[in-house]
Design a protein around this motif. Structure first.
Motif, PDB file in Angstrom:
ATOM      1  N   SER A  20      42.627  55.694  47.016  1.00 45.19           N
ATOM      2  CA  SER A  20      43.057  55.483  48.286  1.00 45.19           C
ATOM      3  C   SER A  20      41.875  54.760  49.026  1.00 45.19           C
ATOM      4  O   SER A  20      41.783  53.743  49.816  1.00 45.19           O
ATOM      5  N   ALA A  21      40.619  55.372  48.608  1.00 46.23           N
ATOM      6  CA  ALA A  21      39.320  54.687  49.322  1.00 46.23           C
ATOM      7  C   ALA A  21      39.087  53.367  48.967  1.00 46.23           C
ATOM      8  O   ALA A  21      38.653  52.543  49.641  1.00 46.23           O
ATOM      9  N   GLU A  22      39.225  53.125  47.667  1.00 45.77           N
ATOM     10  CA  GLU A  22      39.120  51.640  47.107  1.00 45.77           C
ATOM     11  C   GLU A  22      40.123  50.616  47.750  1.00 45.77           C
ATOM     12  O   GLU A  22      39.825  49.697  48.223  1.00 45.77           O
ATOM     13  N   LEU A  23      41.334  50.975  47.901  1.00 52.42           N
ATOM     14  CA  LEU A  23      42.487  50.463  48.368  1.00 52.42           C
ATOM     15  C   LEU A  23      41.901  50.051  50.022  1.00 52.42           C
ATOM     16  O   LEU A  23      42.227  48.795  50.496  1.00 52.42           O
ATOM     17  N   ARG A  24      41.549  50.969  50.773  1.00 52.36           N
ATOM     18  CA  ARG A  24      41.133  50.829  52.143  1.00 52.36           C
ATOM     19  C   ARG A  24      40.171  49.704  52.131  1.00 52.36           C
ATOM     20  O   ARG A  24      39.909  48.907  52.920  1.00 52.36           O
ATOM     21  N   GLY A  25      39.007  49.871  51.294  1.00 52.48           N
ATOM     22  CA  GLY A  25      37.959  49.116  51.313  1.00 52.48           C
ATOM     23  C   GLY A  25      38.169  47.678  51.111  1.00 52.48           C
ATOM     24  O   GLY A  25      37.640  46.834  51.637  1.00 52.48           O
ATOM     25  N   GLU A  26      39.098  47.362  49.950  1.00 55.47           N
ATOM     26  CA  GLU A  26      39.672  46.184  49.639  1.00 55.47           C
ATOM     27  C   GLU A  26      40.572  45.668  50.840  1.00 55.47           C
ATOM     28  O   GLU A  26      40.068  44.493  51.027  1.00 55.47           O
ATOM     29  N   GLN A  27      41.006  46.307  51.513  1.00 56.13           N
ATOM     30  CA  GLN A  27      42.003  45.695  52.834  1.00 56.13           C
ATOM     31  C   GLN A  27      40.719  45.487  53.987  1.00 56.13           C
ATOM     32  O   GLN A  27      41.086  44.371  54.556  1.00 56.13           O
ATOM     33  N   ARG A  28      40.094  46.326  54.121  1.00 55.33           N
ATOM     34  CA  ARG A  28      38.789  45.979  55.193  1.00 55.33           C
ATOM     35  C   ARG A  28      38.146  44.548  54.772  1.00 55.33           C
ATOM     36  O   ARG A  28      38.059  43.815  55.682  1.00 55.33           O
ATOM     37  N   GLY A  29      37.604  44.383  53.410  1.00 59.23           N
ATOM     38  CA  GLY A  29      36.964  43.247  53.119  1.00 59.23           C
ATOM     39  C   GLY A  29      37.820  42.017  53.051  1.00 59.23           C
ATOM     40  O   GLY A  29      37.358  41.009  53.819  1.00 59.23           O
ATOM     41  N   GLN A  30      39.325  42.218  52.977  1.00 62.91           N
ATOM     42  CA  GLN A  30      40.006  41.071  53.009  1.00 62.91           C
ATOM     43  C   GLN A  30      40.102  40.839  54.558  1.00 62.91           C
ATOM     44  O   GLN A  30      40.095  39.356  54.994  1.00 62.91           O
ATOM     45  N   LYS A  31      40.179  41.743  55.362  1.00 65.23           N
ATOM     46  CA  LYS A  31      40.252  41.043  56.730  1.00 65.23           C
ATOM     47  C   LYS A  31      39.101  40.719  57.423  1.00 65.23           C
ATOM     48  O   LYS A  31      39.214  39.808  58.168  1.00 65.23           O
ATOM     49  N   GLN A  32      37.987  41.191  56.838  1.00 63.25           N
ATOM     50  CA  GLN A  32      36.869  40.778  57.383  1.00 63.25           C
ATOM     51  C   GLN A  32      36.497  39.223  56.806  1.00 63.25           C
ATOM     52  O   GLN A  32      36.205  38.484  57.509  1.00 63.25           O
ATOM     53  N   GLY A  33      36.805  38.986  55.730  1.00 59.66           N
ATOM     54  CA  GLY A  33      36.868  37.594  55.070  1.00 59.66           C
ATOM     55  C   GLY A  33      37.578  36.632  56.061  1.00 59.66           C
ATOM     56  O   GLY A  33      37.535  35.610  56.060  1.00 59.66           O
ATOM     57  N   ILE A  34      38.919  37.070  56.398  1.00 53.06           N
ATOM     58  CA  ILE A  34      39.926  36.310  56.843  1.00 53.06           C
ATOM     59  C   ILE A  34      39.204  36.043  58.348  1.00 53.06           C
ATOM     60  O   ILE A  34      39.313  34.840  59.060  1.00 53.06           O
ATOM     61  N   GLU A  35      38.856  36.876  59.022  1.00 55.26           N
ATOM     62  CA  GLU A  35      38.058  36.802  60.284  1.00 55.26           C
ATOM     63  C   GLU A  35      36.982  35.741  60.393  1.00 55.26           C
ATOM     64  O   GLU A  35      36.718  34.929  61.104  1.00 55.26           O
ATOM     65  N   ILE A  36      35.957  35.829  59.196  1.00 61.24           N
ATOM     66  CA  ILE A  36      34.859  34.876  59.068  1.00 61.24           C
ATOM     67  C   ILE A  36      35.514  33.604  58.733  1.00 61.24           C
ATOM     68  O   ILE A  36      34.882  32.590  59.101  1.00 61.24           O
ATOM     69  N   GLY A  37      36.450  33.440  58.036  1.00 65.84           N
ATOM     70  CA  GLY A  37      36.983  32.149  57.446  1.00 65.84           C
ATOM     71  C   GLY A  37      37.645  31.467  58.901  1.00 65.84           C
ATOM     72  O   GLY A  37      37.276  30.268  58.987  1.00 65.84           O
ATOM     73  N   ALA A  38      38.374  32.065  59.747  1.00 70.20           N
ATOM     74  CA  ALA A  38      38.723  31.859  60.886  1.00 70.20           C
ATOM     75  C   ALA A  38      37.693  31.245  62.061  1.00 70.20           C
ATOM     76  O   ALA A  38      37.924  30.132  62.631  1.00 70.20           O
ATOM     77  N   GLU A  39      36.752  32.055  62.041  1.00 72.02           N
ATOM     78  CA  GLU A  39      35.508  31.590  62.804  1.00 72.02           C
ATOM     79  C   GLU A  39      34.854  30.341  62.489  1.00 72.02           C
ATOM     80  O   GLU A  39      34.542  29.538  63.006  1.00 72.02           O
TER      81      GLU A  39
END
Length: 74
Positions: A20-39
Motif C-alpha cells: 500500500s505504501a509503495e502504491l501511494r508513493g508511485e501515485q504521488r510521484g506520478q502526480k508530481q511528474g504531471i504537475e512538473i510537466g504541465a508547468e
C-alpha cells in the motif's frame, strides 16, 4: 499452531502495508511528474507566444504564469 498462524498473519499484514505504501508513493510521484510537466509546457507555450510578439499581459492571462516569470523567458 496458533503461534504459526499468528506469525503468518503478521507477515501478511506487513506485506500488505508495504504494498500500500509503495502504491501511494508511485501515485504521488506520478502526480508530481504531471504537475512538473504541465508547468514546463506552460513556460514553453509562453516562450513561443513571446517570440510571436504577443503582449506579456495576454500571455500571463493565457498561461496563468506571472508577468515577472514571462519576462525572464528567452
Amino acid at each position: 499452531m496458533n503461534a504459526y498462524q499468528e506469525s503468518l498473519k503478521i507477515k501478511r499484514d506487513n506485506y500488505s502495508a508495504l504494498e500500500s505504501a509503495e502504491l501511494r508513493g508511485e501515485q504521488r510521484g506520478q502526480k508530481q511528474g504531471i504537475e512538473i510537466g504541465a508547468e514546463q509546457e506552460k513556460r514553453e507555450m509562453a516562450r513561443e507566444l513571446k517570440k510571436e510578439g504577443l503582449s506579456i499581459d495576454l500571455i500571463a492571462r493565457t498561461t496563468k504564469l506571472s508577468v515577472e516569470e514571462i519576462q525572464t523567458l528567452i
